[in-house]
Design a protein around this motif. Structure first.
Motif, mmCIF file in Angstrom:
data_model
loop_
_atom_site.group_PDB
_atom_site.id
_atom_site.type_symbol
_atom_site.label_atom_id
_atom_site.label_comp_id
_atom_site.label_asym_id
_atom_site.label_seq_id
_atom_site.Cartn_x
_atom_site.Cartn_y
_atom_site.Cartn_z
ATOM 1 N N ASP A 124 1.009 -1.138 0.000
ATOM 2 C CA ASP A 124 -0.285 -0.266 -0.096
ATOM 3 C C ASP A 124 0.843 1.166 -0.186
ATOM 4 O O ASP A 124 0.619 2.032 -0.763
ATOM 5 N N TRP A 145 -8.203 6.025 -3.018
ATOM 6 C CA TRP A 145 -7.853 4.793 -2.319
ATOM 7 C C TRP A 145 -8.795 4.475 -1.900
ATOM 8 O O TRP A 145 -9.653 3.557 -1.626
ATOM 9 N N PHE A 147 -10.861 0.844 -0.615
ATOM 10 C CA PHE A 147 -11.690 1.093 0.684
ATOM 11 C C PHE A 147 -12.813 0.318 0.576
ATOM 12 O O PHE A 147 -12.936 -0.215 1.335
ATOM 13 N N THR A 182 -1.561 8.429 3.160
ATOM 14 C CA THR A 182 -2.145 7.443 3.168
ATOM 15 C C THR A 182 -2.398 5.934 3.441
ATOM 16 O O THR A 182 -2.318 5.167 4.559
ATOM 17 N N SER A 189 -1.827 3.111 7.099
ATOM 18 C CA SER A 189 -2.079 1.947 6.503
ATOM 19 C C SER A 189 -1.353 0.814 6.555
ATOM 20 O O SER A 189 -1.646 0.128 7.579
ATOM 21 N N ARG A 232 -1.332 -1.886 9.891
ATOM 22 C CA ARG A 232 -1.578 -3.016 9.764
ATOM 23 C C ARG A 232 -1.096 -3.907 11.059
ATOM 24 O O ARG A 232 -0.826 -5.208 10.983
ATOM 25 N N ARG A 248 -6.670 -5.095 8.379
ATOM 26 C CA ARG A 248 -6.740 -4.316 6.508
ATOM 27 C C ARG A 248 -8.065 -3.890 6.507
ATOM 28 O O ARG A 248 -7.464 -2.721 6.552
ATOM 29 N N SER A 255 -7.092 -0.522 9.346
ATOM 30 C CA SER A 255 -6.057 0.012 9.151
ATOM 31 C C SER A 255 -6.578 0.685 7.853
ATOM 32 O O SER A 255 -6.470 2.325 8.148
ATOM 33 N N LEU A 256 -6.681 1.039 7.300
ATOM 34 C CA LEU A 256 -7.522 1.732 5.773
ATOM 35 C C LEU A 256 -8.447 2.894 6.027
ATOM 36 O O LEU A 256 -7.849 4.384 5.928
ATOM 37 N N SER A 288 -6.978 5.669 8.557
ATOM 38 C CA SER A 288 -6.089 6.534 7.639
ATOM 39 C C SER A 288 -6.097 7.341 7.438
ATOM 40 O O SER A 288 -5.939 8.956 7.097
#
Length: 509
Positions: free
Chosen positions: A77, A277, A281, A421, A425, A429, A439, A442-443, A446
């Motif tokens: 990422d 993203w 997402f 970002t 993330s 993670r 996962r 985490s995104l 962020s």
């Protein structure tokens, strides 16, 4: 006039004076007028809008096939975020160069060079082997360099073809193609991948459309004198040219420009992060809800690229029209309406983005609704911020102003936000168990900084409103260089015919 002649000849516009003994004054020099049939101006605007569409499709076509690119080049990422960072960094580094060239040389030739550059780099990138991932990153940087020439110069050409309400409407249409092009980038990348089974064909279709754009630009778009629409003498005749450093000093003292640029920077930060993203997402949210299987090999089926792209197109069209129409109507009653509209829309965007993020683990539908509403409010500003810049900056350094705004906006905005970002993330993670839920979370976490950044952008536009009227008056002041720091009396401007648009004085003393 020369110094000796001005001592005996009256200044232009003064009546009842005669020249000194033995001297005859030359007839006043009227700036050569420049005119273009209205239909040709609208044809040129249509071509520029079409190229703007292709420009922003190039910005986000990679985001539409990001999952496939990560699988092919085996990038995480944080390194995937670098794709957009490299693109934007090259764009912002080259924007000042193109702004300088656009203020002093042929704008059409500069834009044509940019189109050739980005289309050639985009086509070449589709043939890069997975072993040479660094070449793919480099090609994205070259695409960004080519894009800088168009993003910097095209709005200034429109500013010289149209004025007042016409310019507001044309800029609204022009900036509609930011979200429309962005959305079509997602759609084209995702749709071509599903049809052909190969994401590279999305990058091979674009050069065909761009070749047509280059031909239309050369044949149908004029290169008007700078300031032609306002009929200012310095714009029509060229006048004395200020240096680049003088232009920068002038813009640094133009507080409407400074604060609106910081507001645009906040918008760029958020749109950069979300634009790159958001499809992933939403894909991971769909996996968490059990609506989509995970992606283990290309091609990755990601319907959220199509959905998010379509949502971006619809909200972009509606938002830009609403923002431009509100500005056109209310600035006749409230002179500071434009920055106030920008401020209120950004302040309302912040809670929408926050709710879209925090509700995603519970209900995907509500997340889509608030995400769409946030995009709608963001889109209200695209045409309005461009109109603010054109109204508070003198015509002779608008290209430099566009370039500086682009540079600052990208340096502090979307040059780093996709990478930041992805980095946050990846860090989150690494500290958690390896599961699809972690996962996704985490995104999601962020992204939360975007809501606070966009609220700061709203505050910057509130500060822009404090200086708008003063800086607009200075931008209309007829001078040979950049405006000085003295306020301009509106009655004086009215006598010169500048506020009423009747033309400029015949010659500067």
């Amino acid at each position: 006039m020369a110094g000796g002649m001005s001592a005996e000849c009256p200044e232009p516009g003064l009546q009842g004076q005669s020249p000194g003994p033995g001297r005859q004054c030359p007839p006043p020099i009227t700036p050569a007028s420049w005119s273009l049939p209205r239909w040709r101006a609208y044809v040129a605007a249509a071509v520029l809008c079409y190229i703007n569409l292709l420009n922003y499709m190039n910005w986000f076509i990679i985001a539409g096939v990001l999952l496939d690119i990560q699988e092919v080049f085996q990038i995480s990422d944080n390194h995937a975020g670098l794709l957009q960072t490299v693109f934007v960094s090259c764009l912002l580094l080259s924007a000042p160069v193109f702004g300088y060239l656009g203020d002093r040389h042929s704008r059409k030739a500069t834009m044509s060079f940019g189109i050739l550059l980005w289309s050639g780099a985009g086509l070449s990138s589709s043939f890069i082997s997975p072993r040479y991932s660094w070449l793919f990153f480099l090609s994205r940087g070259i695409v960004g360099t080519g894009s800088a020439s168009y993003s910097t110069i095209a709005p200034t050409v429109l500013g010289d073809l149209f004025v007042r309400d016409q310019r507001t409407r044309v800029l609204a249409v022009f900036y509609i193609f930011i979200p429309v092009g962005s959305g079509l980038g997602y759609v084209l990348g995702s749709a071509v991948t599903m049809l052909t089974g190969n994401w590279r064909w999305a990058l091979r279709i674009m050069p065909c459309l761009e070749a047509m754009a280059l031909i239309l630009l050369i044949l149908l778009v004029p290169d008007p004198p700078r300031g032609a629409a306002e009929a200012q003498g310095e714009g029509a005749t060229g006048g004395s040219r200020s240096s680049w450093c003088e232009d920068i000093r002038y813009l640094g003292k133009n507080w409407s420009f400074v604060w609106s640029t910081l507001g645009v920077t906040a918008m760029a930060f958020v749109t950069g992060a979300l634009g790159f993203w958001a499809p992933k997402f939403l894909f991971e949210a769909r996996v968490v809800h059990g609506l989509q299987p995970p992606c283990f090999q290309e091609p990755c089926s990601n319907p959220d690229s199509l959905i998010f792209g379509s949502l971006t197109i619809m909200t972009g069209i509606i938002g830009v029209i609403l923002g431009a129409e509100a500005a056109r109507r209310y600035k006749k009653v409230i002179p500071r309406a434009e920055p106030l509209i920008c401020a209120s829309s950004l302040l309302a965007t912040a809670p929408c983005l926050y709710l879209a993020l925090v509700l995603a683990p519970n209900t995907l539908l509500a997340s889509y609704v608030f995400l769409g509403l946030g995009e709608l409010l963001l889109s209200c500003n695209w045409a309005v911020v461009a109109d603010i810049l054109l109204s508070v900056v003198v015509p002779r350094c608008r290209g430099t102003a566009e370039a500086l705004q682009i540079t600052v906006g990208h340096i502090l905005g979307d040059a780093g936000s996709p990478y930041l970002t992805g980095l946050i993330s990846s860090v989150l993670r690494a500290r958690r168990p390896d599961s699809y839920l972690q996962r996704f979370l985490s995104l999601q976490q962020s992204f939360l900084c975007c809501a606070f950044v966009i609220a700061l952008g709203g505050g910057c536009f509130l500060l822009t409103a404090l200086y708008l009227e003063r800086d607009e008056a200075r931008a209309w002041q007829p001078v040979t260089g950049t405006p000085d720091s003295k306020d301009v009396d509106s009655n004086d401007l009215e006598r010169q015919g500048l506020l009423s648009g009747t033309g400029a004085s015949t010659e500067e003393p």
